[in-house]
Design a protein around this motif. Structure first.
Motif, short mmCIF file in Angstrom:
data_model
loop_
_atom_site.label_atom_id
_atom_site.label_comp_id
_atom_site.label_asym_id
_atom_site.label_seq_id
_atom_site.Cartn_x
_atom_site.Cartn_y
_atom_site.Cartn_z
N GLN A 110 0.69 -1.24 -0.03
CA GLN A 110 -0.03 -0.07 0.05
C GLN A 110 0.81 1.16 -0.12
N ALA A 113 2.52 1.62 -3.37
CA ALA A 113 1.65 2.41 -4.30
C ALA A 113 1.26 3.81 -4.14
N HIS A 114 1.45 4.20 -2.93
CA HIS A 114 1.11 5.84 -2.52
C HIS A 114 2.44 6.18 -3.03
N MET A 116 4.32 5.56 -5.68
CA MET A 116 4.65 5.61 -7.02
C MET A 116 3.39 6.28 -7.60
N THR A 117 2.30 6.36 -7.02
CA THR A 117 1.29 7.07 -7.71
C THR A 117 0.58 8.06 -7.23
N GLY A 118 0.69 8.42 -5.82
CA GLY A 118 0.28 9.27 -5.03
C GLY A 118 -1.15 8.98 -4.30
N ALA A 119 -1.65 7.45 -4.71
CA ALA A 119 -2.87 7.11 -4.37
C ALA A 119 -2.85 6.68 -2.82
N LYS A 120 -3.67 6.76 -2.03
CA LYS A 120 -3.75 6.61 -0.75
C LYS A 120 -4.37 5.24 -0.37
#
Length: 120
Positions: A110, A113-114, A116-120
């Motif tokens: 998780q 992913a944050h 690499m993409t800025g997603a939370k």
């Protein structure tokens, strides 16, 4: 002379390590009659982000060949030196192979992913 630098920049803030590594690589490549150097690092972004040119005079990039994990298979470390930089670090896969707790691995994925993409 031969200069050996292992895990250059480890223990510093990542940005400091990348900046110092880039400057040192360029310095070593451009110094006439300077020492040969073997350098290991995980800061491959200096090449991926084009901070240092892969065509820098005297620079030869190599990495150890890794077969990324595929469905139902583990990562495979082939211990073969190949031209170019590595595709990725596969640190989470390595941790899985070492038996790290599944909850820790899940959280690491998780966080990755944050990052690499800025997603939370």
């Amino acid at each position: 002379s031969l200069l050996l630098l292992d895990e250059f920049g480890k223990g510093t803030h990542a940005a400091d390590g990348v900046a110092l590594l880039g400057a040192v690589v360029e310095y070593l490549c451009r110094r006439p009659g300077g020492a040969k150097a073997v350098l290991t690092t995980h800061f491959t972004e200096i090449f991926r982000l084009k901070l240092v040119s892969e065509s820098e005079p005297g620079l030869l990039l190599s990495s150890l060949r890794v077969l990324p994990p595929q469905e139902g298979q583990d990562i495979a470390y082939l211990y073969q030196l190949v031209p170019g930089t590595c595709e990725g670090s596969f640190g989470i896969e390595c941790a899985k192979k070492a038996g790290m707790d599944a909850a820790v691995l899940s959280r690491a994925e998780q966080i990755m992913a944050h990052l690499m993409t800025g997603a939370k």
